[in-house]
Design a protein around this motif. Sequence first.
Motif, mmCIF file in Angstrom:
data_model
loop_
_atom_site.group_PDB
_atom_site.id
_atom_site.type_symbol
_atom_site.label_atom_id
_atom_site.label_comp_id
_atom_site.label_asym_id
_atom_site.label_seq_id
_atom_site.Cartn_x
_atom_site.Cartn_y
_atom_site.Cartn_z
ATOM 1 N N TYR A 62 35.257 48.486 79.072
ATOM 2 C CA TYR A 62 34.357 47.922 79.982
ATOM 3 C C TYR A 62 33.346 47.353 78.687
ATOM 4 O O TYR A 62 33.559 48.169 77.556
ATOM 5 C CB TYR A 62 33.836 49.374 80.076
ATOM 6 C CG TYR A 62 33.460 50.247 79.407
ATOM 7 C CD1 TYR A 62 32.258 50.618 78.061
ATOM 8 C CD2 TYR A 62 34.280 51.505 78.803
ATOM 9 C CE1 TYR A 62 31.914 51.630 77.508
ATOM 10 C CE2 TYR A 62 33.911 52.392 78.385
ATOM 11 C CZ TYR A 62 32.567 52.436 76.922
ATOM 12 O OH TYR A 62 32.025 53.016 76.379
ATOM 13 N N ASP A 99 35.168 44.210 88.431
ATOM 14 C CA ASP A 99 34.398 44.970 88.821
ATOM 15 C C ASP A 99 32.763 45.086 87.842
ATOM 16 O O ASP A 99 33.600 45.088 86.890
ATOM 17 C CB ASP A 99 34.252 46.772 89.794
ATOM 18 C CG ASP A 99 35.306 46.663 90.930
ATOM 19 O OD1 ASP A 99 35.741 45.077 91.316
ATOM 20 O OD2 ASP A 99 35.881 47.766 91.103
ATOM 21 N N ARG A 100 32.056 44.265 88.579
ATOM 22 C CA ARG A 100 30.757 44.572 87.996
ATOM 23 C C ARG A 100 29.984 45.252 88.132
ATOM 24 O O ARG A 100 29.869 45.616 89.661
ATOM 25 C CB ARG A 100 30.085 43.478 87.589
ATOM 26 C CG ARG A 100 28.635 43.085 86.990
ATOM 27 C CD ARG A 100 28.035 41.776 86.526
ATOM 28 N NE ARG A 100 28.804 41.462 85.475
ATOM 29 C CZ ARG A 100 28.464 40.397 85.326
ATOM 30 N NH1 ARG A 100 27.599 38.847 85.505
ATOM 31 N NH2 ARG A 100 28.849 39.354 83.406
ATOM 32 N N ARG A 103 26.444 35.933 87.188
ATOM 33 C CA ARG A 103 28.012 36.346 87.196
ATOM 34 C C ARG A 103 28.439 35.619 86.430
ATOM 35 O O ARG A 103 29.948 36.447 86.067
ATOM 36 C CB ARG A 103 28.658 36.145 88.875
ATOM 37 C CG ARG A 103 29.383 34.752 89.070
ATOM 38 C CD ARG A 103 29.528 34.644 90.539
ATOM 39 N NE ARG A 103 29.735 33.054 90.630
ATOM 40 C CZ ARG A 103 29.123 32.513 91.133
ATOM 41 N NH1 ARG A 103 27.957 32.596 91.571
ATOM 42 N NH2 ARG A 103 29.986 30.958 90.977
ATOM 43 N N ALA A 107 27.780 40.835 80.094
ATOM 44 C CA ALA A 107 27.433 42.162 80.458
ATOM 45 C C ALA A 107 25.549 42.153 79.488
ATOM 46 O O ALA A 107 25.137 42.740 80.016
ATOM 47 C CB ALA A 107 27.722 43.764 80.054
ATOM 48 N N CYS A 109 24.179 46.731 82.901
ATOM 49 C CA CYS A 109 25.263 46.178 83.280
ATOM 50 C C CYS A 109 26.745 46.711 83.245
ATOM 51 O O CYS A 109 27.057 46.902 82.289
ATOM 52 C CB CYS A 109 24.999 44.776 83.415
ATOM 53 S SG CYS A 109 26.697 44.067 83.970
ATOM 54 N N ASP A 116 30.740 46.195 83.282
ATOM 55 C CA ASP A 116 31.653 45.699 83.632
ATOM 56 C C ASP A 116 33.210 46.251 83.041
ATOM 57 O O ASP A 116 33.515 46.306 82.129
ATOM 58 C CB ASP A 116 31.505 44.059 82.817
ATOM 59 C CG ASP A 116 30.960 42.895 82.746
ATOM 60 O OD1 ASP A 116 30.535 43.018 84.642
ATOM 61 O OD2 ASP A 116 30.764 41.869 82.417
ATOM 62 N N TRP A 117 33.730 47.034 84.078
ATOM 63 C CA TRP A 117 34.789 46.948 84.040
ATOM 64 C C TRP A 117 36.229 46.343 83.747
ATOM 65 O O TRP A 117 36.310 46.021 84.903
ATOM 66 C CB TRP A 117 34.649 48.764 85.120
ATOM 67 C CG TRP A 117 36.485 49.455 84.667
ATOM 68 C CD1 TRP A 117 37.007 49.042 85.716
ATOM 69 C CD2 TRP A 117 35.583 50.449 84.680
ATOM 70 N NE1 TRP A 117 38.524 50.472 85.034
ATOM 71 C CE2 TRP A 117 37.253 51.197 84.572
ATOM 72 C CE3 TRP A 117 34.823 50.916 84.222
ATOM 73 C CZ2 TRP A 117 36.898 52.360 84.050
ATOM 74 C CZ3 TRP A 117 34.809 52.828 83.254
ATOM 75 C CH2 TRP A 117 35.947 53.033 83.393
ATOM 76 N N ARG A 118 36.721 46.518 82.719
ATOM 77 C CA ARG A 118 38.571 45.669 82.220
ATOM 78 C C ARG A 118 39.542 46.943 82.689
ATOM 79 O O ARG A 118 40.373 46.746 83.435
ATOM 80 C CB ARG A 118 38.188 45.875 81.675
ATOM 81 C CG ARG A 118 37.364 44.260 81.094
ATOM 82 C CD ARG A 118 38.120 43.194 79.805
ATOM 83 N NE ARG A 118 37.448 44.269 78.429
ATOM 84 C CZ ARG A 118 36.001 44.571 78.528
ATOM 85 N NH1 ARG A 118 35.737 43.505 78.794
ATOM 86 N NH2 ARG A 118 35.366 44.846 77.244
#
Length: 390
Positions: free
Chosen positions: A171, A315-316, A348, A352, A380, A382-384
């Motif tokens: 993330y 997902d963000r 977008r 993040a 914010c 950001d999911w990896r």
Amino acid sequence: MDRFVAAERALRTAAPHELLDAVGAVLVEQYGAEDVELFMADYGLTVLQPVSVLPHTLEPVSVHNSPAGRAFGSQEPYREEMANGRARLHLPVSVRGDRLGVLSVTFPGSEAAREWETELAGIASVLGHEVVVAERDTDLYLQARRRDRLTLAAEMQWQLLPGRSCSRPEYDLGAQLEPAYAIFGDNFDWSATADRLMLYVTNGMGEGIEAALLTNLAINALRNARRAGISIADQAALADQAVYAHYQGRCYLSVLMFDFDLATGRASVVDAGSPQLLRLRDGVVERVDFEAQLPLGMFEETDYVTQDFQVEPGDRLVFVSDGVHAVASPRGEAYGEVALARAIQSTRLLPAAEVPRAILRELTGHRGRPVADDDALIVCLDWRGRPSGH
């Protein structure tokens, strides 16, 4: 590499307030640099402030339209060609994704700047780690971050934070508070282990010192419970008891709490109040609602229960306090979910760490005046996710 080792040794052995002098001496002697400057990002993330002895004599440079700001924003070295064939190398100074500032090194020619770019980027990274350690023993770098004087409440809030950004393979996190120099009670906190990420987003109550004291009590109660190794539902319950014991229900605190499993993306959630979550998935922004429970400290011995939540790679997640979604325009129109979704869409492509500040700039435009009536907080995530087999 002998040069790199010399620079690393100089930084490790320097007095906390002499890190710039130490690294500068090595870069001049070992790499042929002409000049070395260190800039720290200010609390509002608008300028890079030079590190120097008070009173400061060097001018700050913009984060948005300067060569140093370009290195800060991209988190990549940037080479600036100057007059008389000279070159200046701007190197991001960061620690595990937390963007601290920029190290700027001037060379008599661009060839040297190109030759040493990779090594100097490593030295800038070592410098970042040493600055973080040095801040325990000197105010020099904290003073350099100030474009203006902080209110006492803001001083308390910034000292409470874990950082403003963080990166791991699973993330990226970024967060920002406004008004940066006069924040009251909004706050965020995070902590990670090998397998879990705990994230708290807090919507403060009240103003000034009273708001800061309330948030400090609640966040430290949550940390105390978290470090005892108990679940987030029990963390919320213990923090609730601590706040109620002190304020007897006169003051309370809203918090949104997450406990993420880094391997699966499954999370346990406690929603104790008003912070909101919006999710950007496959180009679509939607609000995510949880079962609202009582804020911390509103009543005695409140029981909290967790809900399940699943986050997917790509997902963000954008968390906001009510100082964002409830902000009114000069005509009385609330910023609202539609405008916030539009801002999330327009940012977008940003990393993040840059998203909160960019959305807050749009918020200022909606408000129509630079100074806010209420705190505004944006986080914010950001999911990896974790690749299979790791």
